[in-house]
Design a protein around this motif. Structure first.
Motif, PDB file in Angstrom:
ATOM      1  N   ASN A   1      -7.652   1.842   0.203  1.00 51.09           N
ATOM      2  CA  ASN A   1      -8.495   2.413   1.265  1.00 51.09           C
ATOM      3  C   ASN A   1      -9.728   3.010   0.597  1.00 51.09           C
ATOM      4  O   ASN A   1      -9.831   4.207   0.389  1.00 51.09           O
ATOM      5  CB  ASN A   1      -7.706   3.473   2.037  1.00 51.09           C
TER       6      ASN A   1
ATOM      7  N   LEU B   1      -4.906   5.419  -1.118  1.00 54.53           N
ATOM      8  CA  LEU B   1      -6.119   6.121  -1.537  1.00 54.53           C
ATOM      9  C   LEU B   1      -6.323   5.873  -3.027  1.00 54.53           C
ATOM     10  O   LEU B   1      -5.357   5.748  -3.781  1.00 54.53           O
ATOM     11  CB  LEU B   1      -6.004   7.612  -1.241  1.00 54.53           C
TER      12      LEU B   1
ATOM     13  N   GLU C   1      -6.911   7.627  -5.573  1.00 57.48           N
ATOM     14  CA  GLU C   1      -6.213   8.491  -6.539  1.00 57.48           C
ATOM     15  C   GLU C   1      -4.709   8.208  -6.571  1.00 57.48           C
ATOM     16  O   GLU C   1      -4.025   8.617  -7.508  1.00 57.48           O
ATOM     17  CB  GLU C   1      -6.482   9.975  -6.263  1.00 57.48           C
TER      18      GLU C   1
ATOM     19  N   ASP D   1       0.789  -1.244   0.000  1.00 57.51           N
ATOM     20  CA  ASP D   1       0.000   0.000   0.000  1.00 57.51           C
ATOM     21  C   ASP D   1       0.820   1.292   0.000  1.00 57.51           C
ATOM     22  O   ASP D   1       0.258   2.365   0.187  1.00 57.51           O
ATOM     23  CB  ASP D   1      -0.985   0.009   1.176  1.00 57.51           C
TER      24      ASP D   1
ATOM     25  N   ARG E   1     -11.798   5.640   2.232  1.00 59.91           N
ATOM     26  CA  ARG E   1     -11.021   6.835   2.612  1.00 59.91           C
ATOM     27  C   ARG E   1     -11.072   7.069   4.115  1.00 59.91           C
ATOM     28  O   ARG E   1     -11.292   8.188   4.573  1.00 59.91           O
ATOM     29  CB  ARG E   1     -11.558   8.068   1.894  1.00 59.91           C
ATOM     30  N   GLU E   2     -10.892   6.002   4.880  1.00 61.37           N
ATOM     31  CA  GLU E   2     -10.922   6.139   6.335  1.00 61.37           C
ATOM     32  C   GLU E   2      -9.520   6.468   6.833  1.00 61.37           C
ATOM     33  O   GLU E   2      -8.575   5.732   6.554  1.00 61.37           O
ATOM     34  CB  GLU E   2     -11.396   4.833   6.970  1.00 61.37           C
TER      35      GLU E   2
END
Ligand SMILES: *Cc1c(COP(=O)(O)O)cnc(C)c1O
Length: 220
Positions: free
Chosen positions: A129, A140, A142, A103, A132-133
């Motif tokens: 994620n 993320l 993007e 990640d 988006r936590e």
């Protein structure tokens, strides 16, 4: 214990097959990962006796303690589904067949180095994620594309995406979004769905489901 675990395994396999049928998919295209974190080596051995060969663990050390000494280790497929610290990359590469939680760039660098040093090439998934936590691991959405590009530049072949949807909302939109990202990047594998939601994950295209509690019972 053995007969309880065998019955639960059969029950989950039947539900997997029924969910695949409803989705018009072949059940052989969906692999069940038995998540044994928080459960003993004896329970794992009982699950192996019942016919399960694919297991998931969250922590490198716990997995090593439980699996490194298992007689049947060679016939098993071991998945790391928890966060991986870069300083444990080498241990992870030596122990696991599949790592679901790539990640960040620093971990890609550490894994590339560990794979070169050991000659081992575990299969790799990127964790997204998707909800988006802030407290959750995963890249993320993007930042997924640049991360995949970096992996390619370092010679790492990423096969799929993994996600854990937010606990407080229906999971389907997240599952669908993860599937869309995988399609967009030409990635085949989708690791999504746990005890509470694996059937809807299968409907959304999961190729690996990660089931703990529904197989082993609650964790201590
Ligand atoms: C613990 C865990 C699971 C299994 O969850 P259950 O609800 O017990 O089925 C699946 N995936 C990940 C990443 C986990 O940490």
């Amino acid at each position: 214990m053995e007969s309880t675990l065998a019955a639960r395994l059969l029950g989950i396999r039947n539900r997997l097959a029924a969910a695949a049928r409803r989705a018009g998919r072949a059940d052989a295209d969906i692999r069940l990962i038995a998540v044994s974190k928080g459960h003993s080596q004896a329970e794992v051995e009982a699950m192996i006796t019942a016919g399960q060969s694919c297991f998931g663990e969250n922590r490198v050390q716990e997995a090593e303690a439980k699996f490194a000494a298992l007689q049947q280790r060679n016939e098993l497929e071991l998945h790391l589904i928890g966060p991986l610290q870069s300083n444990k990359a080498k241990q992870a590469v030596l122990l696991f067949d599949v790592i679901h939680t790539v990640d960040r760039p620093s971990l890609i660098e550490a894994l590339a180095k560990a794979m070169q040093a050991t000659g081992r090439k575990p299969r790799l998934f990127v964790e997204v994620n998707i909800g988006r936590e802030p407290q959750k691991a995963g890249v993320l959405p993007e930042a997924l594309e640049p991360l995949l590009r970096l992996a390619g530049e370092r010679g790492l072949h990423i096969e799929g995406l993994m996600a854990i949807p937010p606990a407080d909302q229906p999971p389907e939109p997240c599952f669908r979004e993860l599937a869309a990202h995988a399609r967009q990047h030409g990635l085949r594998e989708l690791s999504m769905g746990m005890s509470a939601d694996f059937e809807s994950a299968i409907a959304c295209g999961a190729t690996y489901i990660r089931v703990g509690t529904a197989l082993f019972g609650s964790r201590i």
